[in-house]
Design an enzyme around this catalytic site. Structure first.
Site, short mmCIF file in Angstrom:
data_model
loop_
_atom_site.label_atom_id
_atom_site.label_comp_id
_atom_site.label_asym_id
_atom_site.label_seq_id
_atom_site.Cartn_x
_atom_site.Cartn_y
_atom_site.Cartn_z
N SER A 10 -1.23 12.05 -3.11
CA SER A 10 -0.15 11.28 -3.02
C SER A 10 -0.16 10.12 -3.72
CB SER A 10 -0.55 10.21 -1.77
OG SER A 10 -0.31 9.32 -1.03
N HIS A 35 3.13 14.63 -3.65
CA HIS A 35 2.89 13.40 -1.99
C HIS A 35 4.05 12.72 -2.34
CE1 HIS A 35 2.77 13.86 2.67
NE2 HIS A 35 2.15 11.89 2.18
N ASP A 37 4.86 9.14 -0.57
CA ASP A 37 5.52 8.40 0.85
C ASP A 37 6.27 7.47 0.61
OD1 ASP A 37 3.15 9.36 2.28
OD2 ASP A 37 1.81 8.92 0.49
N MET A 39 7.70 5.03 2.46
CA MET A 39 7.97 3.44 3.64
C MET A 39 8.45 2.86 3.52
SD MET A 39 3.60 3.19 3.79
CE MET A 39 2.75 4.23 3.12
N HIS A 68 7.05 12.52 2.51
CA HIS A 68 6.56 11.71 3.15
C HIS A 68 7.85 10.94 3.48
CE1 HIS A 68 3.29 10.62 6.10
NE2 HIS A 68 4.59 10.98 6.89
N MET A 70 8.02 8.18 6.11
CA MET A 70 8.24 7.33 7.21
C MET A 70 9.26 5.99 7.61
SD MET A 70 4.37 6.83 6.26
CE MET A 70 4.31 7.72 4.56
N MET A 140 -0.96 14.08 10.93
CA MET A 140 -1.48 12.73 10.29
C MET A 140 -3.41 12.72 10.79
SD MET A 140 0.63 11.58 8.21
CE MET A 140 -0.43 10.00 7.70
N GLY A 145 0.75 3.72 6.86
CA GLY A 145 0.99 3.03 6.40
C GLY A 145 0.29 2.22 5.22
N GLY A 147 -2.96 3.35 2.32
CA GLY A 147 -4.29 4.69 1.54
C GLY A 147 -5.34 4.33 1.87
N ASP A 178 -3.42 14.55 6.32
CA ASP A 178 -2.47 13.54 5.13
C ASP A 178 -3.29 12.25 6.26
OD1 ASP A 178 -2.24 11.56 3.70
OD2 ASP A 178 0.36 11.81 4.28
N GLY A 200 -4.94 10.15 -1.70
CA GLY A 200 -4.29 9.39 -2.35
C GLY A 200 -5.73 9.02 -3.36
N SER A 201 -6.39 8.18 -2.52
CA SER A 201 -7.12 7.40 -2.40
C SER A 201 -8.43 8.17 -3.49
CB SER A 201 -8.10 6.42 -2.31
OG SER A 201 -8.02 6.76 -0.89
C1 DX5 Z 1 -0.29 6.77 4.98
C2 DX5 Z 1 0.27 7.87 3.71
C3 DX5 Z 1 -0.98 8.79 2.93
C4 DX5 Z 1 -1.61 8.08 2.02
C5 DX5 Z 1 -2.97 8.61 2.43
O1 DX5 Z 1 0.44 6.57 5.63
O2 DX5 Z 1 0.90 9.04 5.02
O3 DX5 Z 1 -0.08 9.47 2.16
O4 DX5 Z 1 -1.81 7.64 0.47
O5 DX5 Z 1 -4.27 8.27 1.49
P1 DX5 Z 1 -5.29 8.54 1.32
O6 DX5 Z 1 -5.77 9.89 0.69
O7 DX5 Z 1 -6.12 6.98 0.40
O8 DX5 Z 1 -6.48 7.94 3.07
ZN ZN Z 2 1.82 11.01 3.95
#
Ligand code: DX5
Ligand code: ZN
Length: 220
Positions: A10, A35, A37, A39, A68, A70, A140, A145, A147, A178, A200-201
């Protein structure tokens, strides 16, 4: 259990000041897709990036882009995300409700892969009838919102249920998860039948992104 899972880092956890280099970096590290995100600060309490960022990233990578969304009223923007270079476009059931079917059809009519996303507290029954239309279902495993949140293990039952529905009916649909995916939780997602793990992280905070991507694949 023998099938390989795909890893979709992500970009939310990337350094946005050098996003082009970051997407190239994860491509070279062996990512299967990127990926993205998106928002809007309304559907979720955070704001990230939009159409132009996707378009500019598109110049830097040939990875499939998994967008994705949101955002509220995604039907207003899916065409622009398609033109910007998205390959998969996923929209939240909670944002579309009774319009979900028409938004999925809209995405497919643009020649893109369409997917529906469900939050941790949304039941599978809400999207069951949409599965024949979906190229992807995204479950999810955190509330969207941000990471770096903790994996909600209760969603694994929904992954198993969706896996069963896809397999029993022979739907041409992949299952993605995710949120909170790391070296410990990746195996749980794989065992529950997920095809694609978003991380992501875990990937962006790793010293070696390539090594982390390989670990998350949980190869036997
Ligand atoms: C949250 C995002 C995720 C997020 C995942 O709203 O949709 O894609 O970036 O991050 P990690 O892997 O750090 O939970
Ligand atoms: Zn996502």
């Amino acid at each position: 259990m023998t099938k390989n899972v795909k890893i979709a880092p992500s970009m939310l956890s990337a350094d946005f000041s050098k996003i082009g280099e970051e997407v190239k970096r994860i491509e070279l590290a062996g990512a299967d897709m990127a990926h993205l995100d998106v928002m809007d600060g309304v559907f979720v309490p955070n704001i990230t990036f939009g159409i132009k960022m996707v378009k500019d990233m598109r110049k830097c990578s040939s990875l499939p882009f998994d967008c994705h969304l949101m955002i509220v009223n995604p039907e207003k923007y899916v065409e622009q995300f398609a033109l910007a270079g998205a390959d998969y476009i996923t929209v939240h059931f909670e944002a579309c409700k009774e319009n979900t079917e028409s938004v999925l059809k809209q995405i497919k009519s643009l020649g893109k892969k369409a997917g529906v996303v469900i939050n941790p507290n949304t039941e599978v029954e809400n999207i069951q009838s949409l599965l024949p239309l979906c190229d992807m279902v995204l479950v999810m495993s955190v509330y969207p919102g941000f990471g770096g949140q903790k994996f909600i293990a209760e969603v694994l039952d929904k992954c198993r249920a969706i896996r069963r529905l896809i397999d029993e009916n022979g739907y041409d649909c992949i299952l993605e998860i995710d949120g909170g995916i790391n070296e410990k939780t990746a195996i749980l997602a794989k065992q529950a039948g997920c095809d694609v793990l978003v991380a992501g992280s875990a990937v962006f905070n790793a010293i070696d992104a390539g090594e982390m991507i390989e670990k998350l694949r949980c190869k036997e």
